[in-house]
Structure formats: structure tokens, C-alpha cells
Design an enzyme around this catalytic site. Structure first.
Site, mmCIF file in Angstrom:
data_model
loop_
_atom_site.group_PDB
_atom_site.id
_atom_site.type_symbol
_atom_site.label_atom_id
_atom_site.label_comp_id
_atom_site.label_asym_id
_atom_site.label_seq_id
_atom_site.Cartn_x
_atom_site.Cartn_y
_atom_site.Cartn_z
ATOM 1 N N ASP A 370 -3.659 -1.293 -7.084
ATOM 2 C CA ASP A 370 -2.506 -0.392 -7.129
ATOM 3 C C ASP A 370 -3.004 1.045 -7.231
ATOM 4 O O ASP A 370 -4.026 1.315 -7.873
ATOM 5 C CB ASP A 370 -1.643 -0.678 -8.357
ATOM 6 N N ILE A 371 -2.283 1.963 -6.607
ATOM 7 C CA ILE A 371 -2.569 3.383 -6.836
ATOM 8 C C ILE A 371 -2.008 3.735 -8.209
ATOM 9 O O ILE A 371 -0.836 3.475 -8.507
ATOM 10 C CB ILE A 371 -1.927 4.261 -5.753
ATOM 11 N N GLU A 414 2.773 0.721 -3.112
ATOM 12 C CA GLU A 414 1.428 1.264 -3.293
ATOM 13 C C GLU A 414 0.399 0.179 -3.567
ATOM 14 O O GLU A 414 -0.720 0.465 -4.017
ATOM 15 C CB GLU A 414 1.428 2.276 -4.459
#
Length: 497
Positions: A370-371, A414
Site C-alpha cells: 500500500d502507498i 493504492e
């Protein structure tokens, strides 16, 4: 002598009647074939019906665009609109090629469809600016009115194609009926003029044999087919199949057994063999490398040939080229924003890769990432900047993991995923952590990130071992938990099982 003449005369009449009956059957068969050959207007009807269906779908999806509540919903709705648009353009190509009516009708319909895109783009742009009310108003008013006009234009094509199909069909039936009446009349004349009718029938049958040869020549030149023995060695092959694969007939006849299926994986070949050896047919998709090693995607329909004891003595195989269709499927497996593989393709390829690694006794790594604080990024810099950041991250992932058997996916929002093979377990972490560092090295400013002033990622990785039971759902869940742990531990890090 008289009896011999009468006997010869009777035998001749019987033979002529047999020849006449054979002629009736062959003429009926040829008329039936002609009837099928003249049904191509139905292709246009089918294409227009497909266009009508997809126009309705596109209009519904545009409503979804106008009613979308977030970027993800908007992107999904736009993707569906684009997929239907691709299908409609393909069907218009068919209509342009085969339509027998006024070409202006096609051009008007096509022009109306092209102009609709301007309205759709306006709605999508407004939604991107969060002007929902204005987008909904355009969809309900100008958009709906344009779709109604477009449907009327397409309906003209439907009616014309149906009329042409009915016309050809009626002519074929009349031709068939007239042929049967003609041959029946000839049989009556045969009884009265034996010698003349005998000469006539010989010429007539010779002509029909020539037509049948032409028909089989047409099949040979236009249909990809082959006959195989019980060891899957080619016995006969059509010119069209030889041409498609880049070989001559003679070259294909010298190929080893299983050549036509040599580019399928072992599991698929075993499955096909088990099915057809039981006396059943098999139909499905397969890939084949041609003379220049270019991949051809074929739909194969293989049926066993049985003798009087119901033993399999050979196989007939009909092929259809579906390479274009596979290209369209490939497009549908790509995420529109990042150009990575999408979740749909991930769901399809993940279990296959697990199976392959187990068979080859390889170590396969599944990574989820995940960002970090991406919501705050969007809130701070805007969704357009968020999209740009997603693209940059995707590009960095491609550069970090670019081997032929590596896969990178956008799983949603994301969230990204990676599949890659390793030789030793320690390589799993090293590759993942190197990827993490390359993302931070992009130096994408992120003031809302708690662990860095740049965009970073958190990652969980799971090593899939060949000698252990590996259920897809269990692996996914475990990897997701590792990703969650990476976030709990402070983000911008890799956690491995």
C-alpha cells in the site's frame, strides 16, 4: 436375345433411376449449401443487435458515471463504457464490410456513435471536477436524446439486414425446389429417351462432381482443419491451416506426433488426451507457435472417429483463429490508469502460477503493498496529483521487477501486488526491500506522510513453497495480515512471514 435386351434395358433403367436419385440428393445438398452460404446478412443482423445491446449498456454505465461517489467508482464505470465502445467499433467494422444496403445508413449511424463520445467525455470531465448535478443533467437530457437518435439509426441497419437475409433465404429455397423439380422431370424423360438421358446424366453428374470438388476445395482453402491418427500424428491437413502456421502441407505431414498441441502445457495435453480417448469430443482455446515463432491463438474442436466397433481410429480437428479476441481480452486485463495488470487478471493468473511453481518445485513470492497515507496525499494534493503518483509508482515497480515470469498488479486503489520466483528464501526480502527503496527514491513530495517527506510504501510478502498446501484465499489473507503488520510497525517497511 430379346430377353437379354429387355434385361439390359431394365438394368439400364434401374441404373439411370439410381443415378437420377443420386443427382436429386446431390442437387439438394448443393442447394442446402448455397442456402447456408447466402445467410451472411445474418452476420450484419447479429452485429447490429450487439451494437444495440452495448449502446444500452453504455448508456446505463454513463448513468453509473454520473452517479459515482468516488474516483474508484468513476474509473470502473468509465472502464465499462470503454469496453462496450471497443465491442461496438468491432461490430461496425463487420457491418462496413458486409452491409448490402445504402452505405449512407452505416455512415450516419457510425457518425452518430462517434459524436456521442463528445457528450460522454463532457460528462466524465464534469465528474472528474465533482460537478455531479451538471453531469447528471447532461446524461439525462442531451445524452439520452442522442442515444435515442443513435438507436433509431442502428435500427435501420437491422431492418435492412433482416430484409436482405429473408430475400437470400427465399431465393435459396426457390433454387432448391426448382432443382428438385428439374431433376424429377429429367427422370421421367429418362424412361422415354434412354440413351439421350444417359449421356445427359453422365455430363450432369460430372458437372456436379466438379462442383462438389470445388466446394471441398473451398473448404480446404478457407477452413483450418486436420485429421490425426491415434498417436496425434497429422494424416491430412487443409491448405488454410498450413498457410496459417506458415508451412506447406508436405512439411506438416512430416511433423512429429502431438505437433499441433506441442505448445500447450502438459496439464492441458493430458486433459485433452483423457477426454478424447474416452470417445468424447473436446473444444477449447489453445496457443500455437507458427513458422516464425509468432503466437497464434486458436479455438480447437477435436472429435474422435469411431469404427463399427466404436473404437477410436482417428481424430478430426477444426480450428478457428481467435488471436484478435485474445488481444481484446488482454486489453481487458490491463488497469487503465497504471497500465499494470488489473485485479481480474490477478484472480485468473494467481492460482495458475501457484500450480506451475509447485510442478517445477520453485519458490514463488506474493507481495502486497500500500502507498502510505495515500488518502492524506489525495486530500492534500488532489486526486489528479494522486493519479500521477500512482502512475509513477507503477512505473517504478515495472523497472524494479522486469523478468519474463514476473507479474505486477494494481489490486485496487493504492494497493499493488507482485508475483516473482526466487532461488533462495533470502532473495524474497531483498527484492521486496529494494523495490520499497526505489519507490522512496522517486522523491514524490508527501507532507502528510508520518514516516518520510516523500511517498513510501508498506509491504507484506509471503513465500509459497512447492511442498506445502497452498490455498489462494489463505495466502492472500496471510499476506494481507503481513501488510497490516508492516503498517502497525511504523510503515515504509517490508514484513516477511
Amino acid at each position: 436375345m430379346h430377353k437379354n435386351i429387355i434385361l439390359s434395358f431394365s438394368i439400364t433403367i434401374v441404373l439411370l433411376i439410381v443415378l437420377g436419385v443420386t443427382s436429386i440428393i446431390k442437387m439438394a445438398e448443393l442447394a442446402d449449401l448455397s442456402e447456408k452460404l447466402y445467410k451472411h446478412p445474418y452476420t450484419v443482423t447479429s452485429a447490429t443487435k450487439t451494437i444495440e445491446t452495448n449502446l444500452i449498456s453504455m448508456h446505463r454505465y454513463m448513468k453509473d458515471v454520473a452517479l459515482s461517489n468516488n474516483v474508484k467508482e468513476l474509473q470502473m464505470a468509465v472502464e465499462r463504457v470503454n469496453n462496450s465502445e471497443i465491442i461496438i467499433y468491432k461490430e461496425f467494422d463487420i457491418i462496413f464490410e458486409r452491409y448490402l444496403g445504402d452505405k449512407q445508413d452505416i455512415e450516419k449511424s457510425y457518425d452518430a456513435f462517434v459524436k456521442w463520445k463528445v457528450i460522454r467525455d463532457e460528462v466524465i470531465t464534469l465528474m472528474g471536477k465533482n460537478q455531479k448535478d451538471k453531469a447528471a443533467q447532461i446524461t439525462k437530457q442531451k445524452g439520452a436524446k442522442h442515444v435515442e437518435h443513435l438507436n433509431m439509426q442502428v435500427n435501420k441497419l437491422v431492418q435492412c439486414a433482416q430484409n436482405k437475409a429473408a430475400f437470400f433465404n427465399e431465393n435459396a429455397k426457390k433454387s432448391k425446389d426448382s432443382s428438385i423439380i428439374l431433376i424429377t422431370s429429367i427422370l421421367i424423360v429418362i424412361i422415354l429417351i434412354i440413351i439421350s438421358i444417359l449421356i445427359f446424366l453422365i455430363k450432369s453428374i460430372s458437372k456436379k462432381d466438379l462442383e462438389i470438388k470445388k466446394y471441398f476445395h473451398m473448404i480446404d482453402q478457407n477452413i483450418m482443419s486436420a485429421t490425426l491418427d491415434t498417436d496425434f500424428k497429422i494424416l491430412t491437413v487443409s491448405s488454410e491451416l498450413a498457410r496459417h502456421l506458415g508451412y506447406t502441407k508436405a512439411e506438416l505431414l512430416t511433423k512429429d506426433s502431438n505437433y499441433l498441441y506441442s505448445d500447450c502445457d502438459e496439464d492441458m495435453k493430458d486433459m485433452i488426451l483423457k477426454i478424447i480417448q474416452s470417445g468424447k469430443g473436446w473444444s477449447g482455446e489453445m496457443k500455437k507457435l507458427d513458422y516464425s515463432n509468432e503466437v497464434k491463438w486458436l479455438h480447437s474442436n477435436i472429435q474422435p472417429v469411431l469404427n463399427e466397433n466404436f473404437d477410436v481410429v482417428a481424430y478430426t480437428n477444426i480450428f478457428h483463429d481467435i488471436s484478435s479476441q485474445k488481444k481484446i481480452e488482454e486489453i481487458s486485463n490491463i488497469d487503465g490508469l497504471t497500465h499494470l495488470y488489473n485485479r481480474r487478471f490477478f484472480d485468473a493468473v494467481f492460482p495458475k502460477q501457484i500450480k506451475i511453481s509447485k510442478r517445477n518445485k520453485n519458490l514463488l513470492v506474493f507481495a502486497m503493498m500500500d502507498i502510505d497515507h495515500f488518502k492524506q496525499y489525495n486530500d492534500t494534493y488532489g486526486h489528479q496529483a494522486g493519479d500521477i503518483a500512482l502512475k509513477k509508482v507503477a512505473s517504478a515497480l515495472k523497472k524494479a521487477l522486469n523478468r519474463a515470469d514476473d507479474y505486477i498488479f494494481r489490486l485496487g486503489g493504492e494497493e499493488f501486488g507482485m508475483l516473482y520466483n526466487i532461488s533462495e528464501k533470502k532473495d524474497a526480502f531483498e527484492i521486496a526491500d529494494s523495490t520499497r527503496k526505489k519507490i522512496e527514491a522517486l522523491e514524490i513530495a508527501h507532507s502528510g506522510n508520518s514516516v518520510s517527506k516523500f511517498v513510501t510504501i508498506s509491504m507484506g510478502i509471503y513465500i509459497i513453497e512447492a511442498d506445502k498446501e497452498n490455498e489462494v484465499d489463505d495466502i492472500y489473507k496471510s499476506t494481507d495480515e503481513l501488510l497490516y503488520k508492516a503498517k502497525q510497525n511504523g510503515r515504509n517497511q517490508v514484513v516477511c512471514l
